[in-house]
Design a protein around this motif. Structure first.
Motif: not given
Length: 528
Positions: A357-360, A323-325, A368-374
């Motif tokens: 929400q995954r991105v919010y 997860t990235v903030v 916030v982006i959860r479970d980041c992918s390429v």
């Protein structure tokens, strides 16, 4: 013997005289020792001096032994003192232009033949009191806190300042409406009953008295400031501030004096406050004084600040699955609080925080982006805006893939070694394997002086794979390959390898990287 003979024997005039002389020789030194040899002249333990005059202190020594006379006291070392006399039997300390700070204890001392002597005296500095300023006619405004002016210097020792109204003593004890200081008589909540004849009376024992008579008139209050002005004044942070203390055009306010006091206490003696940025928040007060009263207006300064341009560029690197903030430095001093919008590189906008929400966007304005992918890699644009302006900042996100290395590719490279160990270009093959690991793994792999370095943050339980020390290169590689297959089938979390072949080690490294495990390689003194 002479005394005994005289008392119990036959009286002899000569022997009686010798007896008396002997007694005197014994008694006189005892009397001499009881006499103080070091003293002030005149002999006293207290002296006085008028402030501003020159004062002399004299110290004398009446003994037989020699020794220098020394001085100590508040004025000594001030640059206004001088010493005269022979310094042995007589010493005079002269203090020029006596100050109040020169008061205190003065010591004259001597040290000779192991004997220390001193004499002390107090110097009292006297300064006369004085009534300085007391206008004979004064006006106070009803309903205000005011001062009947009678400025006085109380002198030293301080004189007593007494106040009378219409011939009676004014009660200035704590808790009353009246208090006294060197500026005059302070009156709380002035009323019409406070008009009358006042007298300030300065008195000190042994000095005399001074007095001033003052006629005090109490006037009804007239308020001259227009109270319709808003108590909150807004100004943009980079604009000039102009606040006018608007006075009413009514009788009694024609000669009103207006000035401003800033939050830091600075006084601006103008009716209109003109101030260039930067501005200080707080209360700005306008005071208006006139012959019939005084008035005050307080303005709270509200400094408006738009979101300011970014001070730095942001680049964030993160492994996929985490997860990235994402945040910005645009809103730290914005006033009022701004709104935030985030957009992806393709122009897609993101919602405020909602469950699931995954991105919010959070209330603080972070993305916030959860479970980041390429696929989340790219440039994100944040717009921060309030009613006074807006600013934009971009954040570059790089999501690192942790896709396991291709076992087929690594197996193919291994078969190249097995099929043709002697003809294989070792350097080229090493670079191929390292390149494969570098591209497909989430940790960096490099070959330095025939040793392998791999940086991995994962953790796991260790399982040992013990290999033989075969001298045949082809057999050795086959053994390592079999060990690798065994490790894969056993799904071990990590391997401890006794390294006898660099190539076989690379294969085990590849497996460990695929599984996201720690790796420990041991080769005698080398541990990676």
């Amino acid at each position: 013997q002479n005394c005994v003979f005289t008392i119990i024997g036959k009286f002899d005039k000569m022997k009686a005289i010798l007896c008396l002389l002997n007694l005197l020789l014994i008694i006189l030194p005892i009397v001499k020792l009881q006499t103080q040899l070091l003293k002030f002249r005149p002999d006293s333990d207290s002296f006085t001096a008028e402030a501003g005059e020159d004062r002399r202190l004299e110290c004398v020594y009446q003994g037989l032994y020699t020794g220098n006379l020394l001085w100590n006291g508040p004025a000594v070392g001030s640059g206004r003192t001088g010493v005269s006399g022979n310094g042995v039997t007589r010493s005079i300390l002269t203090i020029s232009n006596v100050h109040l700070t020169d008061a205190g204890v003065y010591v004259c001392s001597r040290h000779s033949n192991g004997v220390y002597e001193e004499v002390r005296a107090d110097l009292v500095v006297i300064d006369d009191p004085e009534l300085l300023d007391a206008p004979p006619e004064q006006s106070l405004i009803s309903g205000t806190n005011a001062v009947v002016q009678c400025q006085a210097y109380l002198g030293h020792p301080p004189a007593t300042l007494l106040w009378f109204k219409d011939g009676s003593t004014i009660d200035t004890t704590p808790g009353s409406r009246f208090s006294v200081d060197s500026d005059g008589l302070h009156i709380q909540n002035v009323g019409m009953q406070d008009r009358g004849e006042y007298r300030c009376f300065l008195e000190r024992l042994g000095w005399g008295t001074q007095l001033n008579d003052i006629a005090v008139e109490v006037l009804p209050a007239i308020l001259c400031i227009n109270k319709t002005m808003h108590p909150i004044v807004e100004v943009l942070y980079n604009e000039t501030l102009n606040i006018d203390c608007m006075l009413l055009a009514i009788a009694g306010c024609e000669q009103a004096n207006a000035w401003w006091v800033k939050p830091d206490g600075t006084i601006v003696r103008k009716q209109t406050l003109h101030q260039e940025p930067p501005h200080s928040p707080g209360i700005y007060s306008c005071f208006a004084h006139h012959q019939n009263g005084a008035d005050r207006y307080d303005a709270v300064l509200d400094i408006k600040v738009p979101p300011l341009p970014p001070t730095s560029k942001h680049t964030v690197r993160i492994n996929e699955g985490q997860t990235v903030v994402l945040s910005t430095d645009l809103s730290e001093i914005s006033n009022p609080s701004p709104t935030y919008t985030w957009q992806s590189e393709g122009g897609a906008s993101f919602p405020m925080e909602q469950e699931g929400q995954r991105v919010y966007i959070t209330e603080e304005g972070t993305l916030v982006i959860r479970d980041c992918s390429v696929e989340d890699s790219g440039t994100y644009r944040c717009t921060v805006q309030n009613e006074h302006g807006m600013s934009v900042q971009t954040v570059n996100l790089h999501v690192v893939s942790i896709t396991p290395p291709s076992l087929a590719r690594l197996a193919h490279l291994t078969l190249d070694i097995i099929n043709d160990c002697e003809d294989t270009d070792v350097t080229e093959l090493t670079q191929q394997i390292v390149s494969e690991l570098w591209t497909l793994c989430s940790c960096n792999v490099s070959v330095i002086d025939d040793s392998l370095e791999c940086n991995s943050a994962s953790e796991g339980n260790y399982t040992a794979i013990v290999l033989s020390q075969s001298e045949d290169a082809e057999s050795l590689v086959e053994e390592y390959y079999e060990a690798l297959v065994e490790a894969i089938q056993g799904e071990f979390k990590s391997c401890v390898v006794s390294r006898t072949s660099f190539w076989g080690t690379l294969l085990v490294v590849a497996y460990n990287l695929q599984k996201g495990c720690n790796l420990i390689l041991e080769n005698h003194s080398t541990r990676i």
